[in-house]
Scaffold this active site. Structure first.
Site, PDB file in Angstrom:
ATOM      1  N   LYS A 206      -6.963   8.874  14.976  1.00 46.24           N
ATOM      2  CA  LYS A 206      -6.331   9.754  13.993  1.00 46.24           C
ATOM      3  C   LYS A 206      -6.332  11.208  14.453  1.00 46.24           C
ATOM      4  O   LYS A 206      -5.355  11.941  14.231  1.00 46.24           O
ATOM      5  CB  LYS A 206      -7.035   9.621  12.639  1.00 46.24           C
ATOM      6  CG  LYS A 206      -6.859   8.240  12.001  1.00 46.24           C
ATOM      7  CD  LYS A 206      -5.386   7.899  11.818  1.00 46.24           C
ATOM      8  CE  LYS A 206      -5.197   6.594  11.069  1.00 46.24           C
ATOM      9  NZ  LYS A 206      -3.765   6.279  10.848  1.00 46.24           N
TER      10      LYS A 206
ATOM     11  N   GLY B 115       0.775  -1.235   0.000  1.00 42.69           N
ATOM     12  CA  GLY B 115       0.000   0.000   0.000  1.00 42.69           C
ATOM     13  C   GLY B 115       0.802   1.279   0.000  1.00 42.69           C
ATOM     14  O   GLY B 115       1.805   1.430  -0.703  1.00 42.69           O
ATOM     15  N   ILE B 116       0.362   2.224   0.818  1.00 44.53           N
ATOM     16  CA  ILE B 116       0.985   3.536   0.875  1.00 44.53           C
ATOM     17  C   ILE B 116       2.432   3.435   1.340  1.00 44.53           C
ATOM     18  O   ILE B 116       3.306   4.149   0.848  1.00 44.53           O
ATOM     19  CB  ILE B 116       0.174   4.463   1.809  1.00 44.53           C
ATOM     20  CG1 ILE B 116      -1.218   4.725   1.224  1.00 44.53           C
ATOM     21  CG2 ILE B 116       0.908   5.782   2.028  1.00 44.53           C
ATOM     22  CD1 ILE B 116      -2.157   5.444   2.180  1.00 44.53           C
TER      23      ILE B 116
ATOM     24  N   VAL C  25      -8.375   5.547  -0.212  1.00 43.30           N
ATOM     25  CA  VAL C  25      -7.251   5.058  -0.999  1.00 43.30           C
ATOM     26  C   VAL C  25      -7.421   3.559  -1.237  1.00 43.30           C
ATOM     27  O   VAL C  25      -7.859   2.825  -0.345  1.00 43.30           O
ATOM     28  CB  VAL C  25      -5.910   5.313  -0.273  1.00 43.30           C
ATOM     29  CG1 VAL C  25      -4.729   5.016  -1.200  1.00 43.30           C
ATOM     30  CG2 VAL C  25      -5.833   6.740   0.248  1.00 43.30           C
TER      31      VAL C  25
ATOM     32  N   TYR D 181     -11.582   4.645  15.193  1.00 42.82           N
ATOM     33  CA  TYR D 181     -10.533   4.964  14.205  1.00 42.82           C
ATOM     34  C   TYR D 181     -10.334   6.474  14.122  1.00 42.82           C
ATOM     35  O   TYR D 181      -9.202   6.973  14.153  1.00 42.82           O
ATOM     36  CB  TYR D 181     -10.949   4.403  12.848  1.00 42.82           C
ATOM     37  CG  TYR D 181      -9.989   4.682  11.719  1.00 42.82           C
ATOM     38  CD1 TYR D 181      -8.853   3.902  11.537  1.00 42.82           C
ATOM     39  CD2 TYR D 181     -10.228   5.719  10.819  1.00 42.82           C
ATOM     40  CE1 TYR D 181      -7.976   4.144  10.492  1.00 42.82           C
ATOM     41  CE2 TYR D 181      -9.355   5.973   9.772  1.00 42.82           C
ATOM     42  CZ  TYR D 181      -8.241   5.176   9.613  1.00 42.82           C
ATOM     43  OH  TYR D 181      -7.370   5.430   8.569  1.00 42.82           O
TER      44      TYR D 181
ATOM     45  N   ASP E  36       7.786  -5.336  14.323  1.00 41.12           N
ATOM     46  CA  ASP E  36       6.421  -5.361  14.830  1.00 41.12           C
ATOM     47  C   ASP E  36       6.258  -4.162  15.745  1.00 41.12           C
ATOM     48  O   ASP E  36       6.784  -4.142  16.867  1.00 41.12           O
ATOM     49  CB  ASP E  36       6.166  -6.661  15.592  1.00 41.12           C
ATOM     50  CG  ASP E  36       4.735  -6.765  16.108  1.00 41.12           C
ATOM     51  OD1 ASP E  36       3.956  -5.798  15.945  1.00 41.12           O
ATOM     52  OD2 ASP E  36       4.386  -7.816  16.684  1.00 41.12           O
TER      53      ASP E  36
END
Length: 269
Positions: free
Chosen positions: A170, A36-37, A199, A166, A78
């Site tokens: 953020k 991904g990103i 995305v 979530y 991790d």
């Protein structure tokens, strides 16, 4: 009277704008570089001359990223393991750029959330980011330079049903990064956030699997589509490079205008 130049100070050196985004001689660590990103961020930083460490809990995925371009090495990390982060900061040497793209989500209404699910989202999205800043920030400060970049979300400022925890992580991450910018700024370290919109990544696969949901999200930004992970990479290079030498404590939205038009959709939860 003509102002005099203070002792020891002369006119500034001319800027070579051709190299404004170059990262030659700098070492970057990208957390979550296995897909991904994170993967696109690692590739973009390497393309601009950085030596890039692709850190991921999935070492095979990180190694797959390293095979896509020169200048990349893999490292198993991790970020839910506090000791592993501390060791990484010691083992990886002088790090000039740190990019944190790791995140997770559990899409449920608050009343349906379990404590374990709450902890899972908070631990990766917020606690791990705190540990990364705590581990890598002081070394950057001692060297008098560095750029820390973490991915937040449009959900830091706009929310919908099923996104409460979530969104809280953020929004909290934004304030955490601003505090780090204030604390590390006097030592020459910059700290910023990038806030994507929707995305096409593994994290959003469940959304894209529902045609109505995917189509609704696509039409809620000013550009009328989902973004690709590579469309976030330019913002990473910008914030890592001297092009953003006076930018810190900010959140850069790369959301296709989602927050500008205040896109709304009530998803199934």
């Amino acid at each position: 009277m003509t102002p005099s130049t203070p002792p020891g100070l002369g006119p500034p050196a001319p800027v070579d704008y051709r190299r404004l985004f170059r990262l030659d001689g700098r070492r970057a660590v990208v957390v979550g570089a296995g897909s991904g990103i994170g993967r696109e961020s690692a590739l973009a930083l390497a393309a601009h001359g950085a030596e890039v460490v692709c850190a991921d809990r999935d070492l095979a995925a990180a190694e797959a990223t390293t095979r896509l371009a020169p200048g990349l090495t893999s490292y198993r990390l991790d970020v839910l393991d506090a000791e592993a982060i501390r060791l990484a900061a010691d083992e990886l040497g002088d790090v000039d750029v740190l990019v944190d793209s790791a995140a997770t989500n559990v899409r449920k209404r608050l009343a349906d959330y379990s404590d374990d699910e709450f902890d899972r989202v908070v631990d990766l999205n917020l606690r791990a980011a705190f540990r990364l800043v705590r581990a890598f920030g002081p070394g950057m400060a001692l060297r008098g330079r560095g750029s820390i970049i973490a991915f937040t979300s449009i959900r830091s400022v706009t929310v919908e049903e099923g996104q409460g925890v979530y969104a809280a992580t953020k929004a909290g991450l934004v304030q955490l990064l601003r505090a780090a910018a204030a604390e590390l700024g006097p030592s020459g370290v910059r700290v910023n956030a990038i806030a994507p919109g929707v995305v096409e990544t593994p994290l959003t696969a469940p959304i894209r699997a529902v045609p109505e949901w995917a189509a609704a999200y696509a039409t809620k930004s000013a550009l009328g589509r989902w973004s690709r992970p590579d469309e976030l990479a330019g913002a990473v290079v910008y914030l890592a490079s001297d092009a953003s030498s006076f930018v810190t404590g900010t959140q850069l939205f790369v959301d296709g205008g989602w927050t500008a038009v205040d896109g709304r959709y009530t998803p199934p939860t």
